[in-house]
Design a protein around this motif. Structure first.
Motif, PDB file in Angstrom:
ATOM      1  N   LEU A 137      43.444  32.044  55.343  1.00  0.00           N
ATOM      2  CA  LEU A 137      43.940  32.784  54.362  1.00  0.00           C
ATOM      3  C   LEU A 137      44.655  32.027  53.280  1.00  0.00           C
ATOM      4  CD1 LEU A 137      46.158  34.963  56.733  1.00  0.00           C
ATOM      5  CD2 LEU A 137      44.324  36.146  55.219  1.00  0.00           C
ATOM      6  N   TYR A 138      44.063  32.557  51.834  1.00  0.00           N
ATOM      7  CA  TYR A 138      44.702  31.911  50.618  1.00  0.00           C
ATOM      8  C   TYR A 138      46.112  32.698  50.532  1.00  0.00           C
ATOM      9  CZ  TYR A 138      40.855  29.266  49.487  1.00  0.00           C
ATOM     10  OH  TYR A 138      39.834  28.228  49.420  1.00  0.00           O
ATOM     11  N   PRO A 139      47.150  32.070  49.777  1.00  0.00           N
ATOM     12  CA  PRO A 139      48.395  32.926  49.463  1.00  0.00           C
ATOM     13  C   PRO A 139      48.010  34.052  48.610  1.00  0.00           C
ATOM     14  CG  PRO A 139      48.586  30.464  49.004  1.00  0.00           C
ATOM     15  CD  PRO A 139      47.224  30.922  49.154  1.00  0.00           C
ATOM     16  N   LEU A 140      48.851  35.294  49.093  1.00  0.00           N
ATOM     17  CA  LEU A 140      48.752  36.548  48.206  1.00  0.00           C
ATOM     18  C   LEU A 140      49.069  36.261  46.924  1.00  0.00           C
ATOM     19  CD1 LEU A 140      48.456  39.653  48.944  1.00  0.00           C
ATOM     20  CD2 LEU A 140      50.883  39.708  49.222  1.00  0.00           C
ATOM     21  N   VAL A 141      48.223  37.016  45.987  1.00  0.00           N
ATOM     22  CA  VAL A 141      48.324  37.129  44.575  1.00  0.00           C
ATOM     23  C   VAL A 141      48.840  38.481  44.051  1.00  0.00           C
ATOM     24  CG1 VAL A 141      47.296  35.030  44.152  1.00  0.00           C
ATOM     25  CG2 VAL A 141      46.049  37.195  43.862  1.00  0.00           C
ATOM     26  N   THR A 142      49.474  38.752  42.866  1.00  0.00           N
ATOM     27  CA  THR A 142      49.587  39.912  42.294  1.00  0.00           C
ATOM     28  C   THR A 142      48.541  39.811  41.211  1.00  0.00           C
ATOM     29  OG1 THR A 142      50.915  39.218  40.523  1.00  0.00           O
ATOM     30  CG2 THR A 142      52.082  39.942  42.628  1.00  0.00           C
ATOM     31  N   THR A 143      47.863  41.166  40.856  1.00  0.00           N
ATOM     32  CA  THR A 143      47.167  41.358  39.816  1.00  0.00           C
ATOM     33  C   THR A 143      47.340  42.253  38.896  1.00  0.00           C
ATOM     34  OG1 THR A 143      45.507  42.962  40.553  1.00  0.00           O
ATOM     35  CG2 THR A 143      45.253  40.750  41.641  1.00  0.00           C
ATOM     36  N   LEU A 144      46.986  41.880  37.493  1.00  0.00           N
ATOM     37  CA  LEU A 144      47.093  42.978  36.636  1.00  0.00           C
ATOM     38  C   LEU A 144      46.009  43.508  35.911  1.00  0.00           C
ATOM     39  CD1 LEU A 144      49.507  44.077  34.561  1.00  0.00           C
ATOM     40  CD2 LEU A 144      48.823  42.477  33.277  1.00  0.00           C
ATOM     41  N   GLN A 145      45.597  44.762  36.016  1.00  0.00           N
ATOM     42  CA  GLN A 145      44.346  45.319  35.701  1.00  0.00           C
ATOM     43  C   GLN A 145      44.416  46.137  34.397  1.00  0.00           C
ATOM     44  OE1 GLN A 145      41.663  45.227  37.836  1.00  0.00           O
ATOM     45  NE2 GLN A 145      42.784  43.955  39.171  1.00  0.00           N
ATOM     46  N   ARG A 146      43.819  45.919  33.361  1.00  0.00           N
ATOM     47  CA  ARG A 146      43.685  46.599  31.998  1.00  0.00           C
ATOM     48  C   ARG A 146      42.494  47.359  31.999  1.00  0.00           C
ATOM     49  NH1 ARG A 146      47.659  44.106  29.327  1.00  0.00           N
ATOM     50  NH2 ARG A 146      49.392  44.950  30.060  1.00  0.00           N
ATOM     51  N   GLU A 147      41.960  48.387  31.559  1.00  0.00           N
ATOM     52  CA  GLU A 147      40.745  49.161  31.636  1.00  0.00           C
ATOM     53  C   GLU A 147      39.963  48.932  32.557  1.00  0.00           C
ATOM     54  OE1 GLU A 147      39.208  48.973  27.741  1.00  0.00           O
ATOM     55  OE2 GLU A 147      41.321  48.788  26.827  1.00  0.00           O
ATOM     56  N   GLY A 148      40.315  48.808  33.846  1.00  0.00           N
ATOM     57  CA  GLY A 148      39.484  48.660  35.263  1.00  0.00           C
ATOM     58  C   GLY A 148      39.250  47.020  35.230  1.00  0.00           C
ATOM     59  N   MET A 149      39.706  46.478  34.402  1.00  0.00           N
ATOM     60  CA  MET A 149      39.419  44.832  34.276  1.00  0.00           C
ATOM     61  C   MET A 149      40.594  43.824  34.822  1.00  0.00           C
ATOM     62  SD  MET A 149      37.160  42.827  31.544  1.00  0.00           S
ATOM     63  CE  MET A 149      35.809  43.537  31.232  1.00  0.00           C
ATOM     64  N   CYS A 150      40.349  42.907  35.455  1.00  0.00           N
ATOM     65  CA  CYS A 150      41.365  41.810  36.055  1.00  0.00           C
ATOM     66  C   CYS A 150      41.886  41.174  34.752  1.00  0.00           C
ATOM     67  CB  CYS A 150      41.091  41.195  37.148  1.00  0.00           C
ATOM     68  SG  CYS A 150      42.314  39.881  37.589  1.00  0.00           S
ATOM     69  N   VAL A 151      43.165  41.161  34.351  1.00  0.00           N
ATOM     70  CA  VAL A 151      43.606  40.581  33.304  1.00  0.00           C
ATOM     71  C   VAL A 151      44.412  39.219  33.724  1.00  0.00           C
ATOM     72  CG1 VAL A 151      45.432  40.679  31.326  1.00  0.00           C
ATOM     73  CG2 VAL A 151      43.921  42.427  31.888  1.00  0.00           C
ATOM     74  N   GLU A 152      44.976  39.279  34.681  1.00  0.00           N
ATOM     75  CA  GLU A 152      45.796  38.044  35.155  1.00  0.00           C
ATOM     76  C   GLU A 152      46.098  38.053  36.724  1.00  0.00           C
ATOM     77  OE1 GLU A 152      49.669  37.781  33.276  1.00  0.00           O
ATOM     78  OE2 GLU A 152      50.600  38.838  34.902  1.00  0.00           O
ATOM     79  N   THR A 153      46.379  37.014  37.363  1.00  0.00           N
ATOM     80  CA  THR A 153      46.726  36.769  38.727  1.00  0.00           C
ATOM     81  C   THR A 153      47.835  36.030  38.595  1.00  0.00           C
ATOM     82  OG1 THR A 153      45.405  34.982  39.440  1.00  0.00           O
ATOM     83  CG2 THR A 153      44.540  37.409  39.632  1.00  0.00           C
ATOM     84  N   VAL A 154      48.910  36.396  39.673  1.00  0.00           N
ATOM     85  CA  VAL A 154      50.131  35.367  39.782  1.00  0.00           C
ATOM     86  C   VAL A 154      50.399  35.031  41.108  1.00  0.00           C
ATOM     87  CG1 VAL A 154      52.457  35.313  39.306  1.00  0.00           C
ATOM     88  CG2 VAL A 154      51.316  36.633  37.673  1.00  0.00           C
ATOM     89  N   TYR A 155      50.384  33.814  41.424  1.00  0.00           N
ATOM     90  CA  TYR A 155      50.945  33.243  42.763  1.00  0.00           C
ATOM     91  C   TYR A 155      52.411  32.758  42.369  1.00  0.00           C
ATOM     92  CZ  TYR A 155      52.230  29.673  45.968  1.00  0.00           C
ATOM     93  OH  TYR A 155      52.772  29.028  46.975  1.00  0.00           O
ATOM     94  N   PRO A 156      53.286  33.130  43.140  1.00  0.00           N
ATOM     95  CA  PRO A 156      53.511  34.087  44.533  1.00  0.00           C
ATOM     96  C   PRO A 156      53.530  35.291  44.159  1.00  0.00           C
ATOM     97  CG  PRO A 156      55.523  32.922  43.934  1.00  0.00           C
ATOM     98  CD  PRO A 156      54.675  32.678  42.800  1.00  0.00           C
ATOM     99  N   ALA A 157      52.795  36.297  45.215  1.00  0.00           N
ATOM    100  CA  ALA A 157      53.262  37.537  45.080  1.00  0.00           C
ATOM    101  C   ALA A 157      54.591  37.784  45.714  1.00  0.00           C
ATOM    102  CB  ALA A 157      52.117  38.316  45.751  1.00  0.00           C
ATOM    103  N   PRO A 158      55.385  38.955  45.699  1.00  0.00           N
ATOM    104  CA  PRO A 158      56.648  39.393  46.459  1.00  0.00           C
ATOM    105  C   PRO A 158      56.064  39.050  47.933  1.00  0.00           C
ATOM    106  CG  PRO A 158      55.988  41.075  45.038  1.00  0.00           C
ATOM    107  CD  PRO A 158      54.820  40.104  44.771  1.00  0.00           C
ATOM    108  N   GLU A 159      57.079  38.328  48.715  1.00  0.00           N
ATOM    109  CA  GLU A 159      57.009  38.021  49.801  1.00  0.00           C
ATOM    110  C   GLU A 159      57.088  39.176  50.916  1.00  0.00           C
ATOM    111  OE1 GLU A 159      56.526  34.953  51.178  1.00  0.00           O
ATOM    112  OE2 GLU A 159      56.557  35.629  53.151  1.00  0.00           O
TER     113      GLU A 159
END
Ligand code: ADP
Length: 380
Positions: free
Chosen positions: A208-230
């Motif tokens: 498993l890779y570490p979990l990330v948060t993703t931000l979507q705009r108009e159905g498209m991924c804009v950014e991902t952030v590692y780390p995600a909330p534990e």
């Protein structure tokens, strides 16, 4: 007389599709002992610059798929816009990883929803137009607070094929505009979105890779952030592991998750390297691209451990005017990936990753670089 030792032959992997994912596989293929051939729609495709060889043809052309299959040891995918029946046929000629049966989860959202729900995995409430009967669909719509989300079961990506109607008439219009099966689902009030990426080998080993948060705009991924909330890590990992076993995936699996008041729901699964795993190129010991090729070529997996405490990836989605890749690269700490595509507004043209000790600082730097590059999307 002892014979000369034979140099071990590289496994020859063929990729259906010549987009940016195949391009980034090409960048690491030799490091993992793989010779790469892509099925590209034209010599201008993003992956042609990095692969060892290419075959020109469409991903839904049986003859082109057969030409690719005959040139390689194993076939894998850059996208899921394929005809499953053709992939089943392809399995008679060559090893296909992930298999056609596994790939069905990604190719068809209706199949995905049905199979995940049957396995007891939480998904948004849904009905399938073209499968469920009219009374069930009417009862489902009557039970919602507002209009549903309308999704094409096949052929959508980056928000294409996903419609958010505003009333009953625009719901009907959206359903009628879809040529094949449509999935209708409840429109959720999302607290956020996450992505859990893992890799599974031919022998069933999983990392498993570490979990990330993703931000979507108009159905498209804009950014991902590692780390995600534990707090979500265990649930996300458990869901992804179950889906890996259920689908029998070989290679990368990405599970996109909705965070709701009721917990995590599975939005979507992809059985290929995924946009939400791009940060692993600089941010993890083995990138998702290297691990995908290792897995599909029958090798053991590389470590998925993160190399720093934080990593932020920002997609470059074309604004009306191009920016400067040189200016984007001049931002200290920014790793700029250009996909070699011609500039078009709203097209995914590249991405920027910043890895470091602090997510806040990485975020600022990654957006500074992406803006210089000419992204048309806005920061969070
Ligand atoms: P695609 O297959 O094009 O990636 P998705 O089904 O993942 O499309 O939807 C794209 C985005 O639309 C999601 O990431 C989410 O932000 C939003 N979305 C999709 N379905 C729902 C839903 N049921 N409720 C609220 N937002 C949704």
């Amino acid at each position: 007389m002892p014979s000369e030792p034979q140099p071990s032959r590289r496994t020859h992997v063929g990729v259906v599709g010549g987009g940016q994912l195949a391009r980034m596989m090409g960048e690491v293929a030799h490091d993992v002992g793989v010779h790469l051939t892509v099925l590209a729609t034209s010599p201008e495709d993003a992956a042609v610059a990095t692969c060892d060889a290419f075959v020109v043809g469409e991903s839904r052309d049986a003859a082109a798929l057969a030409r690719l299959a005959d040139a390689v040891d194993v076939v894998t995918f850059d996208h899921e816009l394929v005809e499953l029946a053709q992939i089943v046929e392809l399995e008679r000629r060559v090893a296909v990883r992930p298999s056609a049966a596994a790939l069905a989860f990604a190719v068809d959202k209706a199949h995905q929803r049905r199979h995940l729900e049957a396995a007891g995995i939480a998904v948004p409430r849904y009905v399938i137009v073209g499968d469920d009967d009219d009374a069930a669909i009417a009862a489902f719509l009557a039970g919602l607070d507002g209009p549903p989300v309308v999704k094409a079961a096949r052929g959508g990506y980056d928000g294409r094929g996903v419609v958010f109607p505003f009333d009953a008439a625009s719901t009907t219009e959206a359903i009628e505009a879809i040529a094949g099966t449509a999935v209708l689902e409840e429109r959720l009030d999302l607290r956020g979105e996450l992505s859990q990426v893992l890799v599974r080998s031919v022998t069933g080993e999983v990392a498993l890779y570490p979990l990330v948060t993703t931000l979507q705009r108009e159905g498209m991924c804009v950014e991902t952030v590692y780390p995600a909330p534990e707090q979500y890590a265990n649930d996300a990992a458990a869901l992804a592991m179950r889906i890996a076993e259920l689908s029998g995936v070989v290679g990368i699996l990405a599970v996109e998750l909705f965070v709701t008041d009721a917990g995590l729901l599975v939005n979507e699964v992809a059985l290929r390297p995924h946009n939400t795993g791009h940060w692993t190129i600089e941010g993890a010991a083995t990138s998702q691209f290297a691990n995908h090729l290792r897995a599909v070529s029958g090798q053991s997996l590389g470590s998925t451990a993160p190399l720093a405490d934080a990593a932020v990836m920002v997609n470059v989605v074309g604004a009306s005017e191009p920016g400067s890749i040189a200016a984007a690269s001049a931002v200290a700490g920014a790793h700029v990936h250009d996909y070699g595509k011609s500039w078009r507004p709203k097209r995914k043209l590249g991405h920027v990753t910043v890895v470091g000790p602090d997510a806040g600082a990485a975020h600022v730097t990654a957006w500074e670089s992406a803006r210089a590059y000419g992204t048309g999307t806005r920061e969070a």
